[in-house]
Scaffold this motif. Sequence first.
Motif, PDB file in Angstrom:
ATOM      1  N   GLU A 116     -22.751  -2.622  -3.333  1.00  0.00           N
ATOM      2  CA  GLU A 116     -22.156  -1.884  -4.687  1.00  0.00           C
ATOM      3  C   GLU A 116     -21.329  -3.148  -5.229  1.00  0.00           C
ATOM      4  O   GLU A 116     -21.496  -3.404  -6.460  1.00  0.00           O
ATOM      5  CB  GLU A 116     -21.299  -0.858  -4.407  1.00  0.00           C
ATOM      6  CG  GLU A 116     -20.985  -0.111  -5.567  1.00  0.00           C
ATOM      7  CD  GLU A 116     -20.445   1.321  -5.487  1.00  0.00           C
ATOM      8  OE1 GLU A 116     -19.767   1.693  -4.281  1.00  0.00           O
ATOM      9  OE2 GLU A 116     -20.311   2.032  -6.268  1.00  0.00           O
ATOM     10  N   SER A 130     -21.914  -4.911  -8.937  1.00  0.00           N
ATOM     11  CA  SER A 130     -20.950  -4.742  -9.804  1.00  0.00           C
ATOM     12  C   SER A 130     -20.338  -6.331 -10.406  1.00  0.00           C
ATOM     13  O   SER A 130     -19.971  -6.634 -11.210  1.00  0.00           O
ATOM     14  CB  SER A 130     -19.726  -3.784  -9.414  1.00  0.00           C
ATOM     15  OG  SER A 130     -18.840  -4.321  -8.565  1.00  0.00           O
ATOM     16  N   HIS A 142     -23.087  -7.933 -12.319  1.00  0.00           N
ATOM     17  CA  HIS A 142     -22.964  -7.129 -13.732  1.00  0.00           C
ATOM     18  C   HIS A 142     -21.561  -7.995 -14.675  1.00  0.00           C
ATOM     19  O   HIS A 142     -21.983  -8.127 -15.757  1.00  0.00           O
ATOM     20  CB  HIS A 142     -22.886  -5.858 -13.823  1.00  0.00           C
ATOM     21  CG  HIS A 142     -24.271  -5.188 -13.337  1.00  0.00           C
ATOM     22  ND1 HIS A 142     -24.588  -3.994 -13.014  1.00  0.00           N
ATOM     23  CD2 HIS A 142     -25.444  -5.798 -13.491  1.00  0.00           C
ATOM     24  CE1 HIS A 142     -25.842  -3.911 -12.611  1.00  0.00           C
ATOM     25  NE2 HIS A 142     -26.463  -5.154 -12.944  1.00  0.00           N
ATOM     26  N   LYS A 143     -20.727  -8.023 -13.984  1.00  0.00           N
ATOM     27  CA  LYS A 143     -19.451  -8.537 -14.667  1.00  0.00           C
ATOM     28  C   LYS A 143     -19.760 -10.072 -15.020  1.00  0.00           C
ATOM     29  O   LYS A 143     -19.113 -10.621 -16.139  1.00  0.00           O
ATOM     30  CB  LYS A 143     -18.216  -8.641 -13.580  1.00  0.00           C
ATOM     31  CG  LYS A 143     -17.743  -7.321 -13.264  1.00  0.00           C
ATOM     32  CD  LYS A 143     -16.137  -7.583 -13.644  1.00  0.00           C
ATOM     33  CE  LYS A 143     -15.576  -6.057 -13.776  1.00  0.00           C
ATOM     34  NZ  LYS A 143     -15.717  -5.329 -12.381  1.00  0.00           N
ATOM     35  N   PHE A 159     -26.001   2.492  -7.639  1.00  0.00           N
ATOM     36  CA  PHE A 159     -25.224   1.299  -7.913  1.00  0.00           C
ATOM     37  C   PHE A 159     -25.433   0.722  -9.275  1.00  0.00           C
ATOM     38  O   PHE A 159     -24.937  -0.387  -9.369  1.00  0.00           O
ATOM     39  CB  PHE A 159     -25.285   0.619  -6.818  1.00  0.00           C
ATOM     40  CG  PHE A 159     -24.869   0.966  -5.450  1.00  0.00           C
ATOM     41  CD1 PHE A 159     -23.686   2.084  -5.486  1.00  0.00           C
ATOM     42  CD2 PHE A 159     -24.870   0.320  -4.343  1.00  0.00           C
ATOM     43  CE1 PHE A 159     -23.508   2.663  -4.242  1.00  0.00           C
ATOM     44  CE2 PHE A 159     -24.593   1.131  -3.181  1.00  0.00           C
ATOM     45  CZ  PHE A 159     -23.596   1.990  -3.045  1.00  0.00           C
ATOM     46  N   CYS A 166     -28.379  -0.971  -9.879  1.00  0.00           N
ATOM     47  CA  CYS A 166     -29.015  -2.159  -9.588  1.00  0.00           C
ATOM     48  C   CYS A 166     -30.265  -2.268 -10.605  1.00  0.00           C
ATOM     49  O   CYS A 166     -30.829  -1.016 -10.845  1.00  0.00           O
ATOM     50  CB  CYS A 166     -29.723  -2.140  -8.022  1.00  0.00           C
ATOM     51  SG  CYS A 166     -30.745  -3.399  -7.705  1.00  0.00           S
TER      52      CYS A 166
END
Length: 282
Positions: free
Chosen positions: A222, A226, A229-230, A252, A254
């Motif tokens: 997870e 994340s 993605h940030k 999560f 993905c």
Amino acid sequence: EAKSKGRNRWCFFSFDLHQKSVARQNLTNDLRQALLNKEFFLQYQPIVDLKTNRLVKFEALIRWQHPTRGLVPPDAFIPVAEESGLISDIGDFVFKQSLLQLAKWRSQFSVDLMMSINISPYQLAAPDLHMVGWFDFLHKQDLPRGSVSLEITENILMHHTEIVSEQLLAFRDHGINVALDDFGTGYSALSYLNRLDIDYIKIDRSFVKDLADGAMEKDLCEAIISMAHKLNLKVIAEGIETTEQANILQSFGCDLGQGYLFAKPLSVEDAEALLASQSINQ
Ligand code: C2E
Ligand code: MG
Ligand code: MG
Ligand code: MG
């Protein structure tokens, strides 16, 4: 006593090394022959959108059909190809063959399909003569930007940072995306994610495998997703074998998934059957 033991041992290792170098030399000769005889071919493993389970891209994976050894997996010959320099010809075959296939499928099935290609770190660190022609070849296929990505492993980023980032920049200029393969297994610092222009990370199979084991493994995945993605990276999870793994990864956020749960690497015929079945649903 110690001396004779030492000598024996030396003989043992020396014999062993000799055996190994003969085996490697044979393999190198066979590889050279394989290029001439066109014994290499590609299989295509689907990568799906984890929200819809729809096929969005293929990863091209090389196969070697040897006349007597049988089907040789890439892990058994890519390292030897890299040492002997034959990776240059092999990599050229992979790049061109997979682009031709992508262009053909995109028009034949009118799908917005993408293709992912593994490139050896050796080729990135020391660009060869073939690669000079790659961009012309790419543009002749008239593929949209972003429809082709190169998969690189993170170990290469440790060394040769300058030349590799220069290379990657050139590829990106020509609309080729970059994916960091086997993410989490190498030694590279996270700062590379920011410094190099990368579009995707592929979470290594070993993380996916442990996903259903416990809270720690889940937290790790997870966190990777994340963080990616940030940094505006898309995430592909490799080696998904169970629906439980797929569900956890999807929860999560993905983006994409790949693994035996969806499909094994496919022959051209099987890939075309899949494309045909998907285009009916469109
Ligand atoms: P990779 O790029 O990480 O490719 C994924 C490997 O995992 C493939 O093995 C694929 O068949 C396998 N795989 C996919 N889904 C699953 C799953 O659900 N479970 C399990 N157990 N395995 C799964 P493959 O085809 O044997 O390739 C091994 C490696 O060889 C690749 O790892 C890549 O590093 C290298 N390779 C393959 N094709 C090429 C190529 O054309 N050029 C170069 N330079 N390297 C290649
Ligand atoms: Mg790969
Ligand atoms: Mg991988
Ligand atoms: Mg791998």
